[in-house]
Design a protein around this motif. Sequence first.
Motif, PDB file in Angstrom:
ATOM      1  N   GLU A  36      15.112  70.946  77.196  1.00  0.00           N
ATOM      2  CA  GLU A  36      14.214  70.372  76.193  1.00  0.00           C
ATOM      3  C   GLU A  36      14.937  69.318  75.360  1.00  0.00           C
ATOM      4  OE1 GLU A  36      12.380  73.453  73.868  1.00  0.00           O
ATOM      5  OE2 GLU A  36      11.285  74.245  75.585  1.00  0.00           O
ATOM      6  N   GLN A  37      16.191  69.582  75.015  1.00  0.00           N
ATOM      7  CA  GLN A  37      16.981  68.609  74.246  1.00  0.00           C
ATOM      8  C   GLN A  37      17.176  67.330  75.056  1.00  0.00           C
ATOM      9  OE1 GLN A  37      17.843  68.683  71.108  1.00  0.00           O
ATOM     10  NE2 GLN A  37      18.934  66.761  71.190  1.00  0.00           N
ATOM     11  N   LYS A  38      17.459  67.484  76.347  1.00  0.00           N
ATOM     12  CA  LYS A  38      17.651  66.316  77.207  1.00  0.00           C
ATOM     13  C   LYS A  38      16.346  65.517  77.324  1.00  0.00           C
ATOM     14  CE  LYS A  38      19.418  64.966  81.704  1.00  0.00           C
ATOM     15  NZ  LYS A  38      19.973  65.390  82.978  1.00  0.00           N
ATOM     16  N   LYS A  39      15.216  66.233  77.446  1.00  0.00           N
ATOM     17  CA  LYS A  39      13.908  65.578  77.523  1.00  0.00           C
ATOM     18  C   LYS A  39      13.625  64.813  76.232  1.00  0.00           C
ATOM     19  CE  LYS A  39       9.002  66.641  78.037  1.00  0.00           C
ATOM     20  NZ  LYS A  39       8.003  67.706  78.129  1.00  0.00           N
ATOM     21  N   THR A  40      13.958  65.418  75.100  1.00  0.00           N
ATOM     22  CA  THR A  40      13.737  64.767  73.808  1.00  0.00           C
ATOM     23  C   THR A  40      14.608  63.525  73.674  1.00  0.00           C
ATOM     24  OG1 THR A  40      13.123  66.862  72.782  1.00  0.00           O
ATOM     25  CG2 THR A  40      13.823  65.097  71.308  1.00  0.00           C
ATOM     26  N   GLU A  41      15.878  63.628  74.045  1.00  0.00           N
ATOM     27  CA  GLU A  41      16.776  62.474  73.966  1.00  0.00           C
ATOM     28  C   GLU A  41      16.304  61.349  74.871  1.00  0.00           C
ATOM     29  OE1 GLU A  41      20.636  64.090  74.846  1.00  0.00           O
ATOM     30  OE2 GLU A  41      20.767  65.103  72.905  1.00  0.00           O
ATOM     31  N   GLN A  42      15.815  61.692  76.057  1.00  0.00           N
ATOM     32  CA  GLN A  42      15.302  60.684  76.974  1.00  0.00           C
ATOM     33  C   GLN A  42      14.065  60.006  76.378  1.00  0.00           C
ATOM     34  OE1 GLN A  42      14.240  62.185  80.834  1.00  0.00           O
ATOM     35  NE2 GLN A  42      13.616  60.200  81.589  1.00  0.00           N
ATOM     36  N   ALA A  43      13.180  60.802  75.783  1.00  0.00           N
ATOM     37  CA  ALA A  43      11.973  60.246  75.154  1.00  0.00           C
ATOM     38  C   ALA A  43      12.349  59.338  73.987  1.00  0.00           C
ATOM     39  CB  ALA A  43      11.045  61.367  74.697  1.00  0.00           C
ATOM     40  N   MET A  44      13.368  59.734  73.216  1.00  0.00           N
ATOM     41  CA  MET A  44      13.817  58.905  72.094  1.00  0.00           C
ATOM     42  C   MET A  44      14.320  57.562  72.594  1.00  0.00           C
ATOM     43  SD  MET A  44      15.571  61.944  69.825  1.00  0.00           S
ATOM     44  CE  MET A  44      16.446  60.908  68.688  1.00  0.00           C
ATOM     45  N   SER A  45      15.045  57.570  73.695  1.00  0.00           N
ATOM     46  CA  SER A  45      15.546  56.319  74.273  1.00  0.00           C
ATOM     47  C   SER A  45      14.407  55.458  74.815  1.00  0.00           C
ATOM     48  CB  SER A  45      16.541  56.620  75.390  1.00  0.00           C
ATOM     49  OG  SER A  45      17.676  57.254  74.867  1.00  0.00           O
ATOM     50  N   GLU A  46      13.352  56.098  75.285  1.00  0.00           N
ATOM     51  CA  GLU A  46      12.204  55.345  75.797  1.00  0.00           C
ATOM     52  C   GLU A  46      11.423  54.663  74.682  1.00  0.00           C
ATOM     53  OE1 GLU A  46       9.626  57.662  78.327  1.00  0.00           O
ATOM     54  OE2 GLU A  46      11.341  58.478  79.426  1.00  0.00           O
ATOM     55  N   VAL A  47      11.230  55.344  73.565  1.00  0.00           N
ATOM     56  CA  VAL A  47      10.394  54.778  72.502  1.00  0.00           C
ATOM     57  C   VAL A  47      11.164  53.809  71.602  1.00  0.00           C
ATOM     58  CG1 VAL A  47       8.749  56.685  72.485  1.00  0.00           C
ATOM     59  CG2 VAL A  47      10.690  56.730  70.907  1.00  0.00           C
ATOM     60  N   LEU A  48      12.495  53.827  71.683  1.00  0.00           N
ATOM     61  CA  LEU A  48      13.317  52.878  70.936  1.00  0.00           C
ATOM     62  C   LEU A  48      14.464  52.445  71.847  1.00  0.00           C
ATOM     63  CD1 LEU A  48      13.326  51.554  68.130  1.00  0.00           C
ATOM     64  CD2 LEU A  48      14.907  53.325  67.381  1.00  0.00           C
ATOM     65  N   ALA A  49      14.143  51.533  72.743  1.00  0.00           N
ATOM     66  CA  ALA A  49      15.048  51.162  73.837  1.00  0.00           C
ATOM     67  C   ALA A  49      16.350  50.514  73.369  1.00  0.00           C
ATOM     68  CB  ALA A  49      14.330  50.236  74.809  1.00  0.00           C
ATOM     69  N   ASP A  50      16.352  49.803  72.252  1.00  0.00           N
ATOM     70  CA  ASP A  50      17.550  49.103  71.791  1.00  0.00           C
ATOM     71  C   ASP A  50      18.578  50.025  71.139  1.00  0.00           C
ATOM     72  OD1 ASP A  50      16.482  46.740  72.701  1.00  0.00           O
ATOM     73  OD2 ASP A  50      15.697  46.132  70.742  1.00  0.00           O
ATOM     74  N   ALA A  51      18.197  51.250  70.864  1.00  0.00           N
ATOM     75  CA  ALA A  51      19.109  52.190  70.194  1.00  0.00           C
ATOM     76  C   ALA A  51      20.213  52.626  71.140  1.00  0.00           C
ATOM     77  CB  ALA A  51      18.335  53.406  69.692  1.00  0.00           C
ATOM     78  N   ASP A  52      21.407  52.780  70.578  1.00  0.00           N
ATOM     79  CA  ASP A  52      22.529  53.251  71.392  1.00  0.00           C
ATOM     80  C   ASP A  52      22.854  54.719  71.126  1.00  0.00           C
ATOM     81  OD1 ASP A  52      23.508  52.940  68.861  1.00  0.00           O
ATOM     82  OD2 ASP A  52      25.201  51.676  69.416  1.00  0.00           O
ATOM     83  N   GLY A  53      22.171  55.320  70.187  1.00  0.00           N
ATOM     84  CA  GLY A  53      22.349  56.725  69.840  1.00  0.00           C
ATOM     85  C   GLY A  53      21.499  57.024  68.622  1.00  0.00           C
ATOM     86  N   PHE A  54      21.434  58.291  68.259  1.00  0.00           N
ATOM     87  CA  PHE A  54      20.565  58.682  67.153  1.00  0.00           C
ATOM     88  C   PHE A  54      21.251  59.663  66.225  1.00  0.00           C
ATOM     89  CE2 PHE A  54      17.866  57.498  70.687  1.00  0.00           C
ATOM     90  CZ  PHE A  54      16.981  56.619  70.097  1.00  0.00           C
ATOM     91  N   ASP A  55      20.979  59.505  64.937  1.00  0.00           N
ATOM     92  CA  ASP A  55      21.446  60.439  63.909  1.00  0.00           C
ATOM     93  C   ASP A  55      20.215  61.026  63.228  1.00  0.00           C
ATOM     94  OD1 ASP A  55      24.192  59.872  64.265  1.00  0.00           O
ATOM     95  OD2 ASP A  55      24.022  58.088  62.995  1.00  0.00           O
ATOM     96  N   LYS A  56      20.211  62.339  63.100  1.00  0.00           N
ATOM     97  CA  LYS A  56      19.091  62.993  62.423  1.00  0.00           C
ATOM     98  C   LYS A  56      19.215  62.770  60.928  1.00  0.00           C
ATOM     99  CE  LYS A  56      16.597  67.321  62.080  1.00  0.00           C
ATOM    100  NZ  LYS A  56      16.510  68.727  62.486  1.00  0.00           N
ATOM    101  N   LEU A  57      18.106  62.371  60.306  1.00  0.00           N
ATOM    102  CA  LEU A  57      18.074  62.146  58.867  1.00  0.00           C
ATOM    103  C   LEU A  57      17.475  63.363  58.172  1.00  0.00           C
ATOM    104  CD1 LEU A  57      16.719  58.473  58.780  1.00  0.00           C
ATOM    105  CD2 LEU A  57      19.092  59.232  58.719  1.00  0.00           C
ATOM    106  N   GLU A  58      18.038  63.710  57.052  1.00  0.00           N
ATOM    107  CA  GLU A  58      17.518  64.813  56.251  1.00  0.00           C
ATOM    108  C   GLU A  58      16.758  64.213  55.071  1.00  0.00           C
ATOM    109  OE1 GLU A  58      17.669  67.915  57.234  1.00  0.00           O
ATOM    110  OE2 GLU A  58      18.963  67.431  58.931  1.00  0.00           O
ATOM    111  N   ILE A  59      15.453  64.131  55.215  1.00  0.00           N
ATOM    112  CA  ILE A  59      14.587  63.571  54.192  1.00  0.00           C
ATOM    113  C   ILE A  59      13.674  64.693  53.699  1.00  0.00           C
ATOM    114  CG2 ILE A  59      12.832  61.829  53.660  1.00  0.00           C
ATOM    115  CD1 ILE A  59      15.349  60.476  54.529  1.00  0.00           C
ATOM    116  N   GLU A  60      13.603  64.862  52.396  1.00  0.00           N
ATOM    117  CA  GLU A  60      12.757  65.906  51.829  1.00  0.00           C
ATOM    118  C   GLU A  60      11.333  65.402  51.628  1.00  0.00           C
ATOM    119  OE1 GLU A  60      14.365  67.812  48.390  1.00  0.00           O
ATOM    120  OE2 GLU A  60      16.367  67.910  49.257  1.00  0.00           O
ATOM    121  N   ASN A  61      10.395  66.325  51.638  1.00  0.00           N
ATOM    122  CA  ASN A  61       8.978  66.057  51.375  1.00  0.00           C
ATOM    123  C   ASN A  61       8.359  65.057  52.344  1.00  0.00           C
ATOM    124  OD1 ASN A  61       9.056  67.807  49.118  1.00  0.00           O
ATOM    125  ND2 ASN A  61       9.929  66.157  47.897  1.00  0.00           N
TER     126      ASN A  61
END
Length: 178
Positions: free
Chosen positions: A41-66
């Motif tokens: 599931e994590q691999k599927k999510t990472e692949q989907a993230m790369s598909e919807v934002l193709a120029d990204a070279d990696g991702f950092d999770k943001l901790e945003i409240e509310n």
Amino acid sequence: MKKSFNEIIKPVLVLVCICLVVTALLAYINSVTSPIIAKAEQKKTEQAMSEVLADADGFDKLEIENLPDRVTEVYSATNGSGYVFMLTTKGYGGDMKLICGMKANGTIEQCKTLSHSETSGLGSKTAEDAYRNQYSGKSSDTLSEVDAITGATISSTAYKNAIEDAFKAYNMVKEAEK
């Protein structure tokens, strides 16, 4: 008395033993397979993230409240090219899990449906390219140009509402970066 034991108690004991063995086997199989399923599931999510934002070279999770109700997670591209929003909304048939990639300027690069339980042939059309590609290039100002699916208004409205929440979350992220 002996007849009573053989007719009543013995079958109950046998069934209890069978249930215990089956339960133990299911627990063992679950302990073996759940890490494998989580990794897939994590691999599927990472692949989907790369598909919807193709120029990204990696991702950092943001901790945003509310965060808005439909936004479950927010990720920032490590190279600053944009953001990815994980969304969950309630469609006609149940929960729809979506992912939306936005460029740094606040326009949608691409949206994708990760899972849904919508009616086949109607609400399930929200997962098809013809519908989801309407969102590409849209900003919060031009989102009203997206057409709903005839016969699947609840599903397409739920999808659109989730994307509206992604724009709200985008504004929150931009505000937090100042």
